[in-house]
Design an enzyme around this catalytic site. Structure first.
Site, PDB file in Angstrom:
ATOM      1  N   LYS A  61       0.821  -1.213   0.000  1.00  0.00           N
ATOM      2  CA  LYS A  61       0.000   0.000   0.000  1.00  0.00           C
ATOM      3  C   LYS A  61       0.861   1.271   0.000  1.00  0.00           C
ATOM      4  O   LYS A  61       0.523   2.244  -0.676  1.00  0.00           O
ATOM      5  CB  LYS A  61      -0.909   0.023   1.226  1.00  0.00           C
ATOM      6  CG  LYS A  61      -2.052  -0.994   1.180  1.00  0.00           C
ATOM      7  CD  LYS A  61      -2.952  -0.832   2.400  1.00  0.00           C
ATOM      8  CE  LYS A  61      -3.699  -2.089   2.782  1.00  0.00           C
ATOM      9  NZ  LYS A  61      -4.852  -2.430   2.001  1.00  0.00           N
ATOM     10  N   GLU A 145      -3.227   7.078   7.857  1.00  0.00           N
ATOM     11  CA  GLU A 145      -4.170   7.871   7.060  1.00  0.00           C
ATOM     12  C   GLU A 145      -5.105   8.635   7.980  1.00  0.00           C
ATOM     13  O   GLU A 145      -5.410   8.183   9.084  1.00  0.00           O
ATOM     14  CB  GLU A 145      -5.033   6.950   6.178  1.00  0.00           C
ATOM     15  CG  GLU A 145      -4.335   6.460   4.958  1.00  0.00           C
ATOM     16  CD  GLU A 145      -5.193   5.532   4.109  1.00  0.00           C
ATOM     17  OE1 GLU A 145      -6.393   5.323   4.434  1.00  0.00           O
ATOM     18  OE2 GLU A 145      -4.665   5.011   3.122  1.00  0.00           O
ATOM     19  N   HIS A 180     -14.629  -3.833   7.984  1.00  0.00           N
ATOM     20  CA  HIS A 180     -13.902  -3.391   6.776  1.00  0.00           C
ATOM     21  C   HIS A 180     -13.872  -4.435   5.676  1.00  0.00           C
ATOM     22  O   HIS A 180     -13.014  -4.407   4.808  1.00  0.00           O
ATOM     23  CB  HIS A 180     -12.476  -2.945   7.125  1.00  0.00           C
ATOM     24  CG  HIS A 180     -12.454  -1.859   8.158  1.00  0.00           C
ATOM     25  ND1 HIS A 180     -13.062  -0.637   7.953  1.00  0.00           N
ATOM     26  CD2 HIS A 180     -11.941  -1.815   9.400  1.00  0.00           C
ATOM     27  CE1 HIS A 180     -12.905   0.103   9.032  1.00  0.00           C
ATOM     28  NE2 HIS A 180     -12.241  -0.584   9.930  1.00  0.00           N
ATOM     29  N   ARG A 236      -6.555  -7.414 -10.270  1.00  0.00           N
ATOM     30  CA  ARG A 236      -7.196  -8.687 -10.630  1.00  0.00           C
ATOM     31  C   ARG A 236      -8.670  -8.425 -10.879  1.00  0.00           C
ATOM     32  O   ARG A 236      -9.155  -7.324 -10.653  1.00  0.00           O
ATOM     33  CB  ARG A 236      -7.050  -9.686  -9.488  1.00  0.00           C
ATOM     34  CG  ARG A 236      -7.665  -9.151  -8.216  1.00  0.00           C
ATOM     35  CD  ARG A 236      -7.462 -10.068  -7.034  1.00  0.00           C
ATOM     36  NE  ARG A 236      -7.535  -9.342  -5.794  1.00  0.00           N
ATOM     37  CZ  ARG A 236      -8.635  -9.132  -5.089  1.00  0.00           C
ATOM     38  NH1 ARG A 236      -9.790  -9.610  -5.508  1.00  0.00           N
ATOM     39  NH2 ARG A 236      -8.603  -8.441  -3.979  1.00  0.00           N
TER      40      ARG A 236
HETATM   41  P1  ADP Z   1      -7.901  -3.975   2.766  1.00  0.00           P
HETATM   42  O1  ADP Z   1      -6.809  -4.017   1.749  1.00  0.00           O
HETATM   43  O2  ADP Z   1      -7.554  -4.664   4.040  1.00  0.00           O
HETATM   44  O3  ADP Z   1      -9.250  -4.339   2.227  1.00  0.00           O
HETATM   45  P2  ADP Z   1      -8.432  -1.150   2.450  1.00  0.00           P
HETATM   46  O4  ADP Z   1      -7.338  -0.163   2.507  1.00  0.00           O
HETATM   47  O5  ADP Z   1      -8.938  -1.544   1.104  1.00  0.00           O
HETATM   48  O6  ADP Z   1      -7.988  -2.456   3.251  1.00  0.00           O
HETATM   49  O7  ADP Z   1      -9.647  -0.654   3.341  1.00  0.00           O
HETATM   50  C1  ADP Z   1     -10.767  -1.479   3.637  1.00  0.00           C
HETATM   51  C2  ADP Z   1     -11.934  -0.643   4.135  1.00  0.00           C
HETATM   52  O8  ADP Z   1     -11.576   0.095   5.303  1.00  0.00           O
HETATM   53  C3  ADP Z   1     -12.412   0.420   3.158  1.00  0.00           C
HETATM   54  O9  ADP Z   1     -13.318  -0.079   2.229  1.00  0.00           O
HETATM   55  C4  ADP Z   1     -13.070   1.417   4.100  1.00  0.00           C
HETATM   56  O10 ADP Z   1     -14.354   0.989   4.487  1.00  0.00           O
HETATM   57  C5  ADP Z   1     -12.190   1.372   5.318  1.00  0.00           C
HETATM   58  N1  ADP Z   1     -11.148   2.417   5.244  1.00  0.00           N
HETATM   59  C6  ADP Z   1      -9.940   2.328   4.660  1.00  0.00           C
HETATM   60  N2  ADP Z   1      -9.237   3.475   4.769  1.00  0.00           N
HETATM   61  C7  ADP Z   1     -10.019   4.343   5.458  1.00  0.00           C
HETATM   62  C8  ADP Z   1      -9.856   5.703   5.924  1.00  0.00           C
HETATM   63  N3  ADP Z   1      -8.746   6.407   5.704  1.00  0.00           N
HETATM   64  N4  ADP Z   1     -10.895   6.255   6.599  1.00  0.00           N
HETATM   65  C9  ADP Z   1     -12.026   5.556   6.860  1.00  0.00           C
HETATM   66  N5  ADP Z   1     -12.242   4.284   6.464  1.00  0.00           N
HETATM   67  C10 ADP Z   1     -11.256   3.667   5.767  1.00  0.00           C
END
Ligand code: ADP
Length: 407
Positions: A61, A145, A180, A236
């Site tokens: 990431k 973040e 999440h 993907r």
């Molecule tokens: P993973 O790769 O584990 O799926 P992501 O970075 O895609 O993690 O985040 C998964 C979920 O977490 C997102 O869809 C969102 O709901 C929540 N999320 C991620 N980043 C943030 C953020 N900065 N603020 C609020 N919610 C977040």
């Protein structure tokens, strides 16, 4: 998994023995495994997916965010540097302003994330997230973040060919999550302005271009108060791609095979349109009443509407059940507990919701506990259908819903 379907060498051997020219890695771990893609390449077998270099570029990431920053794709305010000292991470949290979200750079599936509300929690949270990253992904690298309070998760389905063409097949709204992780996915996103759709689609293509992307990919964004921010790119085809197939009328796996064979994309951007509304729910072997712990056992009975199509689009019935298991099969504790995906299509969102209600009512799995009734309750919530109203996006607030709200 690592003793069975993650044994890439055996899969390559099977391809060689059977004379297969290409391997489609599905949507699981192998599909984002740069080493496996490279191994296919080395053995002159076409890997149906992006080049290994593009998988690597988006695999971590923090590295991905650095590249996206350089490509001027909007990011959530945060820190994604290499300096991982406690002092630097702590200072980053303070500079960004609480609440913040710590993420394991190598994380996925919602694992390795911690919300930090205040300065007092920072050090414990950093130590905890690092430990989790190390245990689950063998990598303790973190990024920080700004934690957005009420974002929607909206992602763009895109496709690029090896001739420099790229298109986006619109968005999916995957805001309805638990811990999440996505539970319900729909397309198009409700109450989503056309201007943002276009801007997000173009930002996604910009992201893909920055890593010389080829094939099917998804760029995930957070969307809040009319602004959107890049979160990550999945290199993907995703579990939820059928909703995009329904609204675009395209077979995305067929597109993948064509692109892998060196063909030009089947359609241009101006030839793609949105038709109706599609919703997908994931049927899991899990127990909503026991903290959603995965369940295992034999599927005694798996009943669902007879008019469901399988892995294909049918607009007449608008019901599709994609599954790899049947009555009599065993759900073991060794793999992901997803049993099936139920996808519906309707002329508009309400028609799709009605159809989903009808389909879920007729879906019964016995022999082990599943989330089917939970899904039924979830889609019956007023806040779920409220996304249909013309009021505003802020009403769409179900992403934090939990089972306790439903009982
Ligand atoms: P993973 O790769 O584990 O799926 P992501 O970075 O895609 O993690 O985040 C998964 C979920 O977490 C997102 O869809 C969102 O709901 C929540 N999320 C991620 N980043 C943030 C953020 N900065 N603020 C609020 N919610 C977040």
């Amino acid at each position: 998994p690592k003793d069975s379907y993650l044994r890439g060498q055996n899969i390559i051997q099977a391809a060689k023995d059977s004379g297969a020219q290409a391997i489609h890695p599905g949507y699981g771990f192998l599909s984002e495994n740069a080493d496996f893609a490279q191994r296919c390449e080395d053995n002159n077998i076409m890997f149906i997916g992006p080049p290994a270099s593009a998988i690597k570029a988006m695999g971590l990431k923090s590295a991905a965010k650095k590249r996206m920053e350089a490509a001027k794709v909007p990011l959530v305010p945060g820190y994604h540097g290499d300096d991982q000292s406690i002092e630097t991470l702590r200072q980053a949290c303070i500079d960004i302003g609480f609440p913040v979200l710590l993420k394991a750079s190598a994380g996925g599936g919602g694992k390795g994330m911690r919300i930090v509300e205040s300065i007092d929690e920072v050090e414990d949270a950093i130590a905890g997230a690092q430990r989790e990253g190390l245990n689950s992904f063998s990598d303790s690298h973190l990024l920080v973040e700004k934690y957005l309070k009420n974002p929607r998760h909206i992602e763009i389905q895109l496709f690029c060919d090896s001739h420099g063409n790229g298109v986006y097949l619109f968005e999916r709204d995957c805001s309805i999550q638990r811990r999440h992780q996505k539970i319900i996915e729909e397309a198009p996103a409700p109450n989503f302005p056309e201007s943002i759709r276009q801007a997000m689609g173009e930002a996604a293509l910009q992201a893909a271009k920055a890593i010389n992307y080829i094939g099917a990919g998804t760029v995930e964004f957070l969307y809040e108060n009319g602004e959107f921010y890049f979160m990550e790119m999945n290199t993907r085809l995703q579990v939820e791609h059928p909703v995009s197939e329904y609204i675009s009328g395209q077979d995305l796996v067929a597109w993948q095979i064509k692109v892998a064979a060196g063909e030009v994309l089947p359609l241009r951007q101006d030839e793609l349109t949105i038709n109706g509304h599609a919703i997908e729910v994931r049927l899991y072997a899990e127990d909503p009443k026991n903290d959603f712990l995965p369940t295992a056992g034999t599927i005694n009975q798996f009943l669902y509407p007879a008019q469901c199509s399988h892995f294909s689009l049918d607009y007449e019935t608008g019901m599709r059940m994609d599954t790899g298991v049947a009555q009599g099969d065993e759900v073991s504790p060794f793999y992901d507990p997803m049993i099936a995906k139920l996808i519906v299509w309707g002329e508009d969102r309400q028609a799709a919701i009605n159809k989903l209600q009808q389909a879920l009512q007729q879906t019964h799995i016995t022999g082990l506990t599943t989330n089917v009734r939970y899904l039924e309750q979830l889609i019956s919530l007023p806040s779920f259908s409220a996304a249909d109203s013309e009021v505003d996006g802020a009403d769409f607030d179900t992403h934090s819903v939990s089972y306790t709200h439903l009982t």
